[in-house]
Design a protein around this motif. Structure first.
Motif, PDB file in Angstrom:
ATOM      1  N   UNK A 184      22.072  -9.253 -36.273  1.00 45.68           N
ATOM      2  CA  UNK A 184      21.912 -10.556 -36.924  1.00 45.68           C
ATOM      3  C   UNK A 184      22.153 -11.671 -35.922  1.00 45.68           C
ATOM      4  N   UNK A 185      23.215 -11.541 -35.120  1.00 44.88           N
ATOM      5  CA  UNK A 185      23.507 -12.547 -34.101  1.00 44.88           C
ATOM      6  C   UNK A 185      22.375 -12.627 -33.091  1.00 44.88           C
ATOM      7  N   UNK A 186      21.860 -11.464 -32.658  1.00 42.24           N
ATOM      8  CA  UNK A 186      20.761 -11.444 -31.692  1.00 42.24           C
ATOM      9  C   UNK A 186      19.537 -12.151 -32.264  1.00 42.24           C
ATOM     10  N   UNK A 187      19.240 -11.881 -33.515  1.00 36.85           N
ATOM     11  CA  UNK A 187      18.090 -12.496 -34.177  1.00 36.85           C
ATOM     12  C   UNK A 187      18.249 -14.015 -34.242  1.00 36.85           C
ATOM     13  N   UNK A 188      19.420 -14.476 -34.717  1.00 43.66           N
ATOM     14  CA  UNK A 188      19.635 -15.912 -34.884  1.00 43.66           C
ATOM     15  C   UNK A 188      19.658 -16.636 -33.543  1.00 43.66           C
ATOM     16  N   UNK A 189      20.276 -16.031 -32.532  1.00 45.01           N
ATOM     17  CA  UNK A 189      20.325 -16.655 -31.210  1.00 45.01           C
ATOM     18  C   UNK A 189      18.937 -16.720 -30.585  1.00 45.01           C
ATOM     19  N   UNK A 190      18.170 -15.634 -30.728  1.00 46.10           N
ATOM     20  CA  UNK A 190      16.811 -15.630 -30.184  1.00 46.10           C
ATOM     21  C   UNK A 190      15.942 -16.678 -30.881  1.00 46.10           C
ATOM     22  N   UNK A 191      16.090 -16.802 -32.206  1.00 45.04           N
ATOM     23  CA  UNK A 191      15.333 -17.810 -32.948  1.00 45.04           C
ATOM     24  C   UNK A 191      15.713 -19.225 -32.511  1.00 45.04           C
ATOM     25  N   UNK A 192      16.960 -19.368 -32.012  1.00 43.06           N
ATOM     26  CA  UNK A 192      17.431 -20.675 -31.547  1.00 43.06           C
ATOM     27  C   UNK A 192      17.031 -20.942 -30.100  1.00 43.06           C
ATOM     28  N   UNK A 193      16.302 -20.012 -29.497  1.00 45.84           N
ATOM     29  CA  UNK A 193      15.803 -20.224 -28.147  1.00 45.84           C
ATOM     30  C   UNK A 193      16.658 -19.667 -27.030  1.00 45.84           C
TER      31      UNK A 193
ATOM     32  N   UNK B 193      20.162 -10.278 -24.783  1.00 44.01           N
ATOM     33  CA  UNK B 193      20.060  -8.861 -24.442  1.00 44.01           C
ATOM     34  C   UNK B 193      21.068  -8.093 -25.282  1.00 44.01           C
ATOM     35  N   UNK B 194      20.608  -7.056 -25.988  1.00 42.44           N
ATOM     36  CA  UNK B 194      21.472  -6.232 -26.827  1.00 42.44           C
ATOM     37  C   UNK B 194      21.603  -4.849 -26.198  1.00 42.44           C
ATOM     38  N   UNK B 195      22.843  -4.396 -26.015  1.00 38.25           N
ATOM     39  CA  UNK B 195      23.111  -3.038 -25.552  1.00 38.25           C
ATOM     40  C   UNK B 195      23.715  -2.255 -26.700  1.00 38.25           C
ATOM     41  N   UNK B 196      23.143  -1.106 -27.033  1.00 36.43           N
ATOM     42  CA  UNK B 196      23.667  -0.252 -28.098  1.00 36.43           C
ATOM     43  C   UNK B 196      23.942   1.130 -27.534  1.00 36.43           C
ATOM     44  N   UNK B 197      25.158   1.614 -27.749  1.00 40.25           N
ATOM     45  CA  UNK B 197      25.574   2.899 -27.184  1.00 40.25           C
ATOM     46  C   UNK B 197      24.730   4.061 -27.713  1.00 40.25           C
ATOM     47  N   UNK B 198      24.244   3.940 -28.951  1.00 35.71           N
ATOM     48  CA  UNK B 198      23.437   5.009 -29.538  1.00 35.71           C
ATOM     49  C   UNK B 198      22.095   4.487 -29.987  1.00 35.71           C
ATOM     50  N   UNK B 199      21.614   5.075 -31.078  1.00 32.62           N
ATOM     51  CA  UNK B 199      20.390   4.574 -31.698  1.00 32.62           C
ATOM     52  C   UNK B 199      20.734   3.387 -32.582  1.00 32.62           C
ATOM     53  N   UNK B 200      19.730   2.577 -32.904  1.00 36.16           N
ATOM     54  CA  UNK B 200      19.967   1.442 -33.796  1.00 36.16           C
ATOM     55  C   UNK B 200      20.473   1.958 -35.140  1.00 36.16           C
TER      56      UNK B 200
ATOM     57  N   UNK C 133      15.704  -5.516 -36.398  1.00 33.28           N
ATOM     58  CA  UNK C 133      15.501  -5.234 -34.974  1.00 33.28           C
ATOM     59  C   UNK C 133      14.104  -5.674 -34.542  1.00 33.28           C
ATOM     60  N   UNK C 134      13.115  -5.398 -35.376  1.00 35.31           N
ATOM     61  CA  UNK C 134      11.748  -5.800 -35.064  1.00 35.31           C
ATOM     62  C   UNK C 134      11.624  -7.322 -35.024  1.00 35.31           C
ATOM     63  N   UNK C 135      12.292  -7.991 -35.965  1.00 39.32           N
ATOM     64  CA  UNK C 135      12.229  -9.455 -36.015  1.00 39.32           C
ATOM     65  C   UNK C 135      12.945 -10.075 -34.813  1.00 39.32           C
TER      66      UNK C 135
ATOM     67  N   UNK D 243      11.296 -12.333 -31.849  1.00 37.49           N
ATOM     68  CA  UNK D 243      11.824 -13.667 -31.528  1.00 37.49           C
ATOM     69  C   UNK D 243      12.190 -13.805 -30.049  1.00 37.49           C
ATOM     70  N   UNK D 244      12.155 -12.689 -29.314  1.00 36.65           N
ATOM     71  CA  UNK D 244      12.412 -12.759 -27.879  1.00 36.65           C
ATOM     72  C   UNK D 244      13.603 -11.983 -27.390  1.00 36.65           C
ATOM     73  N   UNK D 245      14.386 -11.375 -28.279  1.00 37.19           N
ATOM     74  CA  UNK D 245      15.542 -10.577 -27.860  1.00 37.19           C
ATOM     75  C   UNK D 245      15.072  -9.261 -27.252  1.00 37.19           C
ATOM     76  N   UNK D 246      15.850  -8.745 -26.301  1.00 40.17           N
ATOM     77  CA  UNK D 246      15.587  -7.440 -25.698  1.00 40.17           C
ATOM     78  C   UNK D 246      16.673  -6.476 -26.148  1.00 40.17           C
ATOM     79  N   UNK D 247      16.281  -5.299 -26.643  1.00 38.80           N
ATOM     80  CA  UNK D 247      17.236  -4.324 -27.172  1.00 38.80           C
ATOM     81  C   UNK D 247      17.151  -3.042 -26.358  1.00 38.80           C
ATOM     82  N   UNK D 248      18.295  -2.608 -25.817  1.00 34.14           N
ATOM     83  CA  UNK D 248      18.377  -1.336 -25.097  1.00 34.14           C
ATOM     84  C   UNK D 248      19.293  -0.400 -25.884  1.00 34.14           C
ATOM     85  N   UNK D 249      18.753   0.693 -26.419  1.00 33.72           N
ATOM     86  CA  UNK D 249      19.553   1.687 -27.123  1.00 33.72           C
ATOM     87  C   UNK D 249      19.998   2.786 -26.156  1.00 33.72           C
TER      88      UNK D 249
END
Length: 318
Positions: free
Chosen positions: A2-11, A15-22, A149-151, A155-161
């Motif tokens: 949610x934070x990644x989505x809102x921050x990306x929407x704000x410009x 970058x999101x790092x996730x230890x496992x799968x989403x 995650x798709x949204x 919006x411009x966020x990068x997600x690494x699982x």
């Protein structure tokens, strides 16, 4: 996310790092109650935190449900999001005055829509007065997270699982080193985990893990009112939480019943707890048929009943 989505929407560059799968951790174990009804009652919150902070606790959780609903609508996420009422019902031996006292507190906090009702139909054998909380919610958590995650990516966020943060260092900039040897620097770092992953005794000493158990039971379609339910028992005294899931295209619905909590690693009797949970479910909801699902999850409980959030002590402003 949610934070990644809102921050990306704000410009912002995110970058999101996730230890496992989403949603591969405790998120996938949740029973997905969206509610400002928490583990402790608001009479307790007001007594411990004061009226203004108790009001903020309720308002923030209500606002979180509103935000999820807004994201679902804006991004057209198919996740079965539904607004439902929540009902707090009495455990045998608890006096009805407990509900009226809680209603009085919530009205002081500005939640005047919360009212005591003498009874509610289509609730199995739950009898007597209930405290109704309007405009709660429920959804399919995994469908929502996938859509979110798709949204966020759109919006411009990068997600690494499957990317483990091995070392985290505060500063200007902050630094993260992964197990694969990659290094990331960023102006601001947000650690959004079930428990802290940066070694900090101050935080660990303020919370404790609890194991909770869940059953899914098939029930005839429409036999149980679609709502959220909780009883007035405390977490280590037989607390229960319930909701109904309408299975698309199925002949029946699924009744999700949780409870029988204990502090993690202090008990080793899962079969007994599942058995007690099933007995309770069948007594309260006689229409329940086969057990179709069962699982357990872990929740973190803080010493003051609310989430630990904010700047990490002694780690600067970023």
């Amino acid at each position: 996310l949610t934070s990644a989505y809102l921050l990306a929407k704000a410009g912002k560059r995110v970058l999101v790092l996730d230890d496992g799968a989403i949603a591969g951790g405790e998120t996938q174990q949740t029973t997905a109650h969206l509610s400002y009804v928490l583990g402790n009652r608001y009479e307790w919150f007001e007594r411990v935190h004061g009226e203004e902070r108790a009001k903020l606790i309720a308002q923030s959780h209500a606002a979180a449900i509103d935000q999820i609903e807004s994201i679902v609508k804006q991004e057209h996420i198919e996740c079965q999001f539904t607004r439902v009422s929540g009902y707090l019902f009495l455990t045998p031996g608890d006096a009805p005055e407990l509900l009226t006292k809680e209603q009085e507190v919530l009205h002081r906090l500005g939640f005047t829509g919360v009212i005591v009702r003498p009874s509610v139909s289509d609730m199995g054998t739950i009898e007597g007065p209930v405290l109704e909380f309007p405009k709660q919610g429920q959804f399919h958590i995994l469908h929502y997270i996938a859509g979110l995650a798709a949204a966020a990516t759109k919006a411009g966020a990068t997600i690494h699982t499957k990317t483990h943060a091995k070392h985290i260092e505060a500063g200007e900039p902050c630094h993260v080193q992964t197990s694969e040897g990659y290094e990331i620097s960023a102006k601001d770092l947000l650690i959004a985990t079930n428990a802290p992953v940066k070694d900090n005794v101050q935080i660990y000493s303020k919370q404790a893990p609890y194991r909770t158990y869940v059953l899914g039971l098939s029930v005839p379609k429409g036999s149980v009112k679609k709502a959220l339910y909780w009883d007035t028992a405390q977490e280590l005294d037989g607390y229960h939480y319930v909701r109904i899931v309408e299975e698309p295209g199925a002949k029946g619905d699924t009744l999700i019943v949780g409870g029988e909590d204990h502090k993690t690693a202090q008990q080793n009797d899962a079969e007994l707890r599942f058995s007690r949970l099933e007995q309770w479910a069948r007594a309260k909801f006689p229409s329940a048929k086969d057990v179709t699902y069962r699982w357990s999850g872990q929740v973190m409980e803080s010493y003051d009943g609310i989430a630990l959030i904010g700047r990490l002590p002694a780690n600067g402003d970023h």
